[in-house]
Scaffold this motif. Sequence first.
Motif, PDB file in Angstrom:
ATOM      1  N   THR A   1      28.277  43.671 -26.665  1.00  0.00           N
ATOM      2  CA  THR A   1      26.961  43.758 -26.046  1.00  0.00           C
ATOM      3  C   THR A   1      26.332  42.380 -26.163  1.00  0.00           C
ATOM      4  OG1 THR A   1      26.707  46.082 -26.695  1.00  0.00           O
ATOM      5  CG2 THR A   1      24.712  44.889 -26.045  1.00  0.00           C
ATOM      6  N   ALA A   2      26.118  41.725 -25.028  1.00  0.00           N
ATOM      7  CA  ALA A   2      25.666  40.332 -25.012  1.00  0.00           C
ATOM      8  C   ALA A   2      24.165  40.268 -24.741  1.00  0.00           C
ATOM      9  CB  ALA A   2      26.431  39.542 -23.960  1.00  0.00           C
ATOM     10  N   GLU A   3      23.444  39.650 -25.656  1.00  0.00           N
ATOM     11  CA  GLU A   3      21.990  39.581 -25.573  1.00  0.00           C
ATOM     12  C   GLU A   3      21.510  38.923 -24.281  1.00  0.00           C
ATOM     13  OE1 GLU A   3      18.171  39.902 -25.981  1.00  0.00           O
ATOM     14  OE2 GLU A   3      19.432  40.726 -27.579  1.00  0.00           O
ATOM     15  N   ALA A   4      20.727  39.703 -23.484  1.00  0.00           N
ATOM     16  CA  ALA A   4      20.046  39.214 -22.282  1.00  0.00           C
ATOM     17  C   ALA A   4      20.996  38.589 -21.262  1.00  0.00           C
ATOM     18  CB  ALA A   4      18.946  38.228 -22.660  1.00  0.00           C
ATOM     19  N   PHE A   5      22.238  38.990 -21.287  1.00  0.00           N
ATOM     20  CA  PHE A   5      23.230  38.510 -20.325  1.00  0.00           C
ATOM     21  C   PHE A   5      22.961  39.128 -18.951  1.00  0.00           C
ATOM     22  CE2 PHE A   5      27.400  39.413 -18.304  1.00  0.00           C
ATOM     23  CZ  PHE A   5      27.873  38.118 -18.155  1.00  0.00           C
TER      24      PHE A   5
ATOM     25  N   GLY B   1      25.612  43.040 -20.659  1.00  0.00           N
ATOM     26  CA  GLY B   1      24.351  42.746 -21.311  1.00  0.00           C
ATOM     27  C   GLY B   1      23.688  43.986 -21.877  1.00  0.00           C
ATOM     28  N   ASP B   2      22.757  43.761 -22.802  1.00  0.00           N
ATOM     29  CA  ASP B   2      21.966  44.869 -23.330  1.00  0.00           C
ATOM     30  C   ASP B   2      20.820  45.229 -22.391  1.00  0.00           C
ATOM     31  OD1 ASP B   2      20.706  42.449 -23.808  1.00  0.00           O
ATOM     32  OD2 ASP B   2      19.984  42.986 -25.800  1.00  0.00           O
ATOM     33  N   HIS B   3      20.368  44.256 -21.609  1.00  0.00           N
ATOM     34  CA  HIS B   3      19.288  44.461 -20.647  1.00  0.00           C
ATOM     35  C   HIS B   3      19.166  43.202 -19.798  1.00  0.00           C
ATOM     36  CE1 HIS B   3      17.047  41.792 -23.303  1.00  0.00           C
ATOM     37  NE2 HIS B   3      17.203  42.642 -24.304  1.00  0.00           N
ATOM     38  N   PHE B   4      18.417  43.284 -18.710  1.00  0.00           N
ATOM     39  CA  PHE B   4      18.161  42.091 -17.909  1.00  0.00           C
ATOM     40  C   PHE B   4      17.346  41.103 -18.747  1.00  0.00           C
ATOM     41  CE2 PHE B   4      14.273  44.457 -17.317  1.00  0.00           C
ATOM     42  CZ  PHE B   4      13.288  43.497 -17.130  1.00  0.00           C
ATOM     43  N   PRO B   5      17.322  39.825 -18.421  1.00  0.00           N
ATOM     44  CA  PRO B   5      16.615  38.838 -19.251  1.00  0.00           C
ATOM     45  C   PRO B   5      15.095  38.903 -19.086  1.00  0.00           C
ATOM     46  CG  PRO B   5      17.666  37.747 -17.396  1.00  0.00           C
ATOM     47  CD  PRO B   5      18.136  39.176 -17.370  1.00  0.00           C
ATOM     48  N   TYR B   6      14.511  39.979 -19.640  1.00  0.00           N
ATOM     49  CA  TYR B   6      13.062  40.158 -19.474  1.00  0.00           C
ATOM     50  C   TYR B   6      12.247  39.111 -20.212  1.00  0.00           C
ATOM     51  CZ  TYR B   6      13.770  43.070 -23.742  1.00  0.00           C
ATOM     52  OH  TYR B   6      14.137  43.561 -24.981  1.00  0.00           O
ATOM     53  N   GLY B   7      12.863  38.422 -21.167  1.00  0.00           N
ATOM     54  CA  GLY B   7      12.152  37.369 -21.877  1.00  0.00           C
ATOM     55  C   GLY B   7      11.803  36.177 -21.002  1.00  0.00           C
ATOM     56  N   LEU B   8      12.440  36.069 -19.846  1.00  0.00           N
ATOM     57  CA  LEU B   8      12.102  34.980 -18.929  1.00  0.00           C
ATOM     58  C   LEU B   8      10.639  35.034 -18.513  1.00  0.00           C
ATOM     59  CD1 LEU B   8      15.139  34.698 -16.487  1.00  0.00           C
ATOM     60  CD2 LEU B   8      14.191  32.868 -17.887  1.00  0.00           C
TER      61      LEU B   8
ATOM     62  N   ALA C   1      13.327  49.044 -10.014  1.00  0.00           N
ATOM     63  CA  ALA C   1      14.084  48.970 -11.259  1.00  0.00           C
ATOM     64  C   ALA C   1      15.568  48.721 -11.043  1.00  0.00           C
ATOM     65  CB  ALA C   1      13.886  50.264 -12.060  1.00  0.00           C
ATOM     66  N   LEU C   2      16.140  49.266  -9.987  1.00  0.00           N
ATOM     67  CA  LEU C   2      17.569  49.062  -9.762  1.00  0.00           C
ATOM     68  C   LEU C   2      17.872  47.609  -9.428  1.00  0.00           C
ATOM     69  CD1 LEU C   2      18.445  52.325  -7.808  1.00  0.00           C
ATOM     70  CD2 LEU C   2      19.227  51.707 -10.091  1.00  0.00           C
ATOM     71  N   ASP C   3      17.039  46.988  -8.600  1.00  0.00           N
ATOM     72  CA  ASP C   3      17.226  45.562  -8.333  1.00  0.00           C
ATOM     73  C   ASP C   3      17.090  44.752  -9.619  1.00  0.00           C
ATOM     74  OD1 ASP C   3      17.656  45.925  -5.662  1.00  0.00           O
ATOM     75  OD2 ASP C   3      15.663  45.300  -5.016  1.00  0.00           O
ATOM     76  N   GLN C   4      16.129  45.107 -10.421  1.00  0.00           N
ATOM     77  CA  GLN C   4      15.884  44.412 -11.683  1.00  0.00           C
ATOM     78  C   GLN C   4      17.063  44.545 -12.639  1.00  0.00           C
ATOM     79  OE1 GLN C   4      12.131  45.190 -14.253  1.00  0.00           O
ATOM     80  NE2 GLN C   4      13.692  46.580 -15.017  1.00  0.00           N
ATOM     81  N   ASP C   5      17.692  45.711 -12.664  1.00  0.00           N
ATOM     82  CA  ASP C   5      18.705  46.032 -13.679  1.00  0.00           C
ATOM     83  C   ASP C   5      20.134  45.767 -13.226  1.00  0.00           C
ATOM     84  OD1 ASP C   5      16.716  46.824 -15.419  1.00  0.00           O
ATOM     85  OD2 ASP C   5      16.827  48.925 -14.843  1.00  0.00           O
ATOM     86  N   HIS C   6      20.330  45.162 -12.061  1.00  0.00           N
ATOM     87  CA  HIS C   6      21.706  44.836 -11.672  1.00  0.00           C
ATOM     88  C   HIS C   6      22.268  43.855 -12.703  1.00  0.00           C
ATOM     89  CE1 HIS C   6      20.755  40.762 -10.171  1.00  0.00           C
ATOM     90  NE2 HIS C   6      22.061  40.583 -10.211  1.00  0.00           N
ATOM     91  N   ASN C   7      23.550  43.953 -12.975  1.00  0.00           N
ATOM     92  CA  ASN C   7      24.145  43.128 -14.019  1.00  0.00           C
ATOM     93  C   ASN C   7      25.625  42.930 -13.694  1.00  0.00           C
ATOM     94  OD1 ASN C   7      24.700  41.959 -16.756  1.00  0.00           O
ATOM     95  ND2 ASN C   7      22.657  42.762 -17.186  1.00  0.00           N
ATOM     96  N   ALA C   8      26.375  42.495 -14.678  1.00  0.00           N
ATOM     97  CA  ALA C   8      27.820  42.319 -14.517  1.00  0.00           C
ATOM     98  C   ALA C   8      28.532  43.017 -15.665  1.00  0.00           C
ATOM     99  CB  ALA C   8      28.182  40.828 -14.517  1.00  0.00           C
ATOM    100  N   LEU C   9      29.664  43.604 -15.380  1.00  0.00           N
ATOM    101  CA  LEU C   9      30.536  44.167 -16.403  1.00  0.00           C
ATOM    102  C   LEU C   9      31.853  43.422 -16.368  1.00  0.00           C
ATOM    103  CD1 LEU C   9      31.342  46.283 -18.545  1.00  0.00           C
ATOM    104  CD2 LEU C   9      32.089  47.754 -16.652  1.00  0.00           C
ATOM    105  N   ILE C  10      32.242  42.899 -17.517  1.00  0.00           N
ATOM    106  CA  ILE C  10      33.552  42.266 -17.657  1.00  0.00           C
ATOM    107  C   ILE C  10      34.474  43.250 -18.375  1.00  0.00           C
ATOM    108  CG2 ILE C  10      34.807  40.463 -18.915  1.00  0.00           C
ATOM    109  CD1 ILE C  10      32.435  38.606 -18.321  1.00  0.00           C
ATOM    110  N   LEU C  11      35.570  43.597 -17.743  1.00  0.00           N
ATOM    111  CA  LEU C  11      36.604  44.441 -18.354  1.00  0.00           C
ATOM    112  C   LEU C  11      37.925  43.751 -18.071  1.00  0.00           C
ATOM    113  CD1 LEU C  11      37.473  46.902 -19.868  1.00  0.00           C
ATOM    114  CD2 LEU C  11      37.199  48.269 -17.789  1.00  0.00           C
TER     115      LEU C  11
END
Length: 451
Positions: free
Chosen positions: A76-80, A293-300, A323-333
Motif C-alpha cells: 500500500t503506497a502512500e498517496a500514490f 495507493g491508499d488514496h488519491f493525493p488529497y494532501g496536494l 468522486a470516481l474521477d477523483q479516485d481513479h488510480n493505478a494497480l500494479i500486479l
Amino acid sequence: NTTSAPADTEATEATEATEVTEPPVVYVPHVLDLNLSDPEAWGTIAELNAYVAAQTPSMTNEYTGLFEGKNLILITAEAFCAEVIRPDLTPTLYRMATKGIHFTDFYQPSGAGTTGGEYQIIFGMLPTEGGMSFKCTEDDYNYMTMGSQLDRLGYWGKAYHNGNYTFYDRHLTHNNLGYSEGFMAYGNGMEEFLTNQYPTSDLEMFINTIPDYIDKQPFNAYYMTISGHSNYYRFCHAQVEQHLHRTEHLEEYSERIQCYLAAQLELEDTMTYLLEQLEAAGILNDTVICLTGDHFPYGLDDDSPMGTLPYLNELYGYEISNALDQDHNALILWSGCLEEMDPIVIDSPTSTLDILPTLSNLFGTEYDSRLFPGRDVLSDTAALVFNMGYDWKTDYGTYYAGTGRFVPADPEQILPEGYVDAVCAIVRNKIRYCEGVLYTDYFRYLFEPEA
C-alpha cells in the motif's frame, strides 16, 4: 502373396492408434462447504448467510493457480496515483504497470483516509465504519486476508511500516492479519534502520527488511509506505528535498506538483532496488508484486472539498467533478514470469475490492468467491466498481448517486430492462454486506474451528 507394410508406416499407424486426446479443461465454482443454512443462525448472521447463499460464485479460469507457490509482496503506497507512472520519470513503475497485468480503468475509493485504503486492500471490503473500520478488526478472525490464506499454506510472512508502530493502532490490528512473524514499524524495531527525518525513507525500509525473507521462500510480505506523504513543499519534506532536482525540469507543472512527484520518486527508487535484489537472488520470476495507493493525493490541496482541488486538477489534467474521477488510480500486479507472456489487459472497471479475490484465484488458494463484494477480474463475473456514496461504474456506464444520473458508456447501446435500478440494489446490498461482516466478525462464525 501379401505385401508387408514398411516398418515406418507400421510405427506411424501404431502411434496414431494410441494417441490420447487431451481432455477439455473443466472450470468449477470457487466455493467452500459453508453452513449457510444453519438453523441456529439468527439476526444479522442469518441475513449474511442468506445473502452469501444467493450469490453466483465465480468460476476457476485459465489463470487460476498461475502464481501458485510464488512469493507475494503486497504494497500500500502512500498517496500514490496513476499520474506518477511515466516512462521517463519512473521507468521501473512503468515497466511493472505495463508488463504485468495491465489495468486501464482502476479505482481506489476514498473516504476513510489511509487506514480506509489499507482496509480495502487487505480485507477486500469497504470501510463502513470509516476510519474506525480497521480498528474494529483487531480481535476478529481475519481468515480471508492474504496473510492468513498463505500462512495456511506454510508461507513465511511479515507486515512492515516505516511510520509509527502505534499510529492508527496498527500495533493491535496489523499483528492480527495472519502474517506468521507479525508486524514491525517505527517503535518496535524499524527505527534501527531508518534515518530520523520526515517522512522516513521507503528505500531504507526495504534495504533493511528484504534480508528478513529473501531466503525464506515461499514468503509473503506486506508493506505500508510513507515517503509519499504530504506536505509537498520545499524544506519541510525529506524526500522532496532529496529528489526535487529530478522533477524541476517538468515545466508543465507547478512547483507543488513537482514536489509531489519528487516525493513519489522514493517509491520508484525502492521498486528499482527491490527488483534488483530479486533478480540477484534468482527469484524475479517466482515473486509477485501487487501495489496501489491508499488514496488519491488529497494532501496536494490540503484536504479541500470537491470543486476546490486546483492542484489535483493540474496533476490529473482535467477538472474533477465527482468522486470516481477523483479516485481513479493505478494497480500494479506484476511478476517477472508475466513479462514472458502475452499482455494481459483488463479494460473493465476495477477497484481495490477486486484485489483480494483476484490474488486468491491467481495463487490457487481455497476460497469462496461469494464472500467477497469484489470479483476476480480474470473471471467472467461482471465488472462493478462502487463507493460508500453509492456511485457505481460498470461496462455499461456510470451512475452518480447524488444526482441519480446514469451516463452510458455507449449512448447507442441498449441497456437491459431495469438495469440501473437493479445495479443500485446490488450496490446497496454489497455495502450492507460489508457492514454486516465487520459488525458480526462473520468469518469467525464461518471458519473458526470448534474448541
